[in-house]
Design a protein around this motif. Structure first.
Motif, short mmCIF file in Angstrom:
data_model
loop_
_atom_site.label_atom_id
_atom_site.label_comp_id
_atom_site.label_asym_id
_atom_site.label_seq_id
_atom_site.Cartn_x
_atom_site.Cartn_y
_atom_site.Cartn_z
N ASN A 250 0.86 -1.19 0.00
CA ASN A 250 0.00 0.00 0.00
C ASN A 250 0.90 1.24 0.00
O ASN A 250 1.49 1.61 1.02
N ALA A 251 0.99 1.90 -1.15
CA ALA A 251 1.91 3.03 -1.30
C ALA A 251 1.51 4.21 -0.42
O ALA A 251 2.37 4.86 0.19
N SER A 252 0.23 4.51 -0.34
CA SER A 252 -0.22 5.66 0.45
C SER A 252 0.10 5.47 1.93
O SER A 252 0.62 6.38 2.59
N LEU A 253 -0.21 4.28 2.45
CA LEU A 253 0.04 4.01 3.87
C LEU A 253 1.54 4.01 4.17
O LEU A 253 1.98 4.54 5.19
N THR A 254 2.33 3.41 3.25
CA THR A 254 3.78 3.37 3.44
C THR A 254 4.37 4.77 3.44
O THR A 254 5.20 5.11 4.29
N ALA A 255 3.97 5.58 2.49
CA ALA A 255 4.48 6.95 2.41
C ALA A 255 4.13 7.74 3.67
O ALA A 255 4.94 8.52 4.19
#
Length: 301
Positions: A250-255
């Motif tokens: 999950n790119a959004s959560l990781t960022a």
């Protein structure tokens, strides 16, 4: 005086007031001069020491009960090979273990707080002053992982106590339950010792790391050395990939967790793919990189 006893007796605890009910694994003593209470783990006190302590302080005693309490029954069943609790055998149960990262927590206060979060129907018992078990029956409303995460934050802010949970699976209430519990307790101990990125543990979260840690050396040597070299040269890239994989790509959560822009995250992922030829969008590639992350993590400890 009691503070000196804390250094002598293993797992002893200072209490802010007199416990309303017996703490089955502890002798409770009262020091009238200082108006304080202490709990001494029964297994750490010899008979001679007990007699000496009774001559110096007041041993807090409770009215004898004709039968074991429900928490006592569960303690005997899960830890001492006792008979299973007799009530509601048709129900499945979930065992949620907790561990307090604190030198001298007050079990009575923590138990009251936990009961408020879960429900008055749950059963709570303590292995020692740091470890305990919450028993949920199927008929009760089970807390989700997100709710447990919120609970840890509240306990830390209100009681200044860091707490970790292991969320067990649901099992039928049979004679096999103690062995299932011991397996989950072993996984929880492994997670506490080796995984510091979370305070909410499950079998699924721990098992990949457990497997990587116990791989034979000859198999560990076959992990792509190129990946490990990249991690060695660029620890920031290692941390980025590990958190990305732990958060289900999950790119959004990781960022958000890394406090970086999504474009920065994507740049780091693309840089890794360019260097290794491994795509994290492919299950097999993601699995290989995650295994390498786990092994690299252990090598640094």
């Amino acid at each position: 005086m009691f503070k000196k006893l804390l250094t002598h007796f293993k797992d002893s605890i200072l209490l802010s007031n007199r416990p309303e009910k017996p703490m089955d694994q502890y002798f409770i003593f009262y020091n009238e001069a200082e108006n304080e209470w202490i709990g001494l783990l029964k297994s750490s006190v010899s008979e001679q020491e007990l007699q000496l302590l009774k001559s110096l302080f007041t041993l807090v005693e409770y009215e004898p009960s004709s039968a074991m309490t429900l928490p006592q029954t569960w303690y005997e069943f899960l830890l001492m090979d006792g008979p299973p609790p007799s009530q509601k055998k048709e129900n499945n149960v979930r065992l949620i273990q907790f561990y307090l990262h604190h030198h001298n927590p007050d079990p009575s206060e923590i138990e009251t707080a936990l009961t408020g979060f879960f429900s008055e129907e749950v059963i709570i018992f303590w292995e020692n002053n740091h470890r305990g078990i919450v028993i949920e029956e199927k008929s009760q409303i089970a807390l989700t992982e997100e709710e447990l995460i919120a609970m840890t934050g509240t306990l830390e802010s209100d009681f200044y106590v860091k707490i970790s949970f292991f969320i067990g699976k649901r099992y039928p209430l049979t004679k096999l339950l103690p062995s299932r519990f011991r397996e989950e307790r072993d996984f929880f101990a492994f997670g506490l010792a080796h995984l510091n990125s979370t305070n909410i543990f499950t079998y699924e979260r721990i098992f990949p790391a457990y497997l990587a840690y116990h791989l034979p050396e000859e198999i560990k040597q076959k992990v792509n050395n190129e990946i490990l070299e990249i991690f060695q040269q660029d620890p920031e890239l290692f941390s980025t990939l590990k958190i990305f994989l732990e958060n289900n790509l999950n790119a959004s959560l990781t960022a958000k967790k890394l406090y970086i822009h999504r474009n920065t995250l994507q740049y780091r992922i693309d840089k890794f793919t360019e260097k290794t030829g491994l795509s994290l969008k492919d299950f097999y590639g993601a699995f290989t990189v995650f295994l390498a992350c786990l092994l690299f993590d252990y090598q640094q400890k």
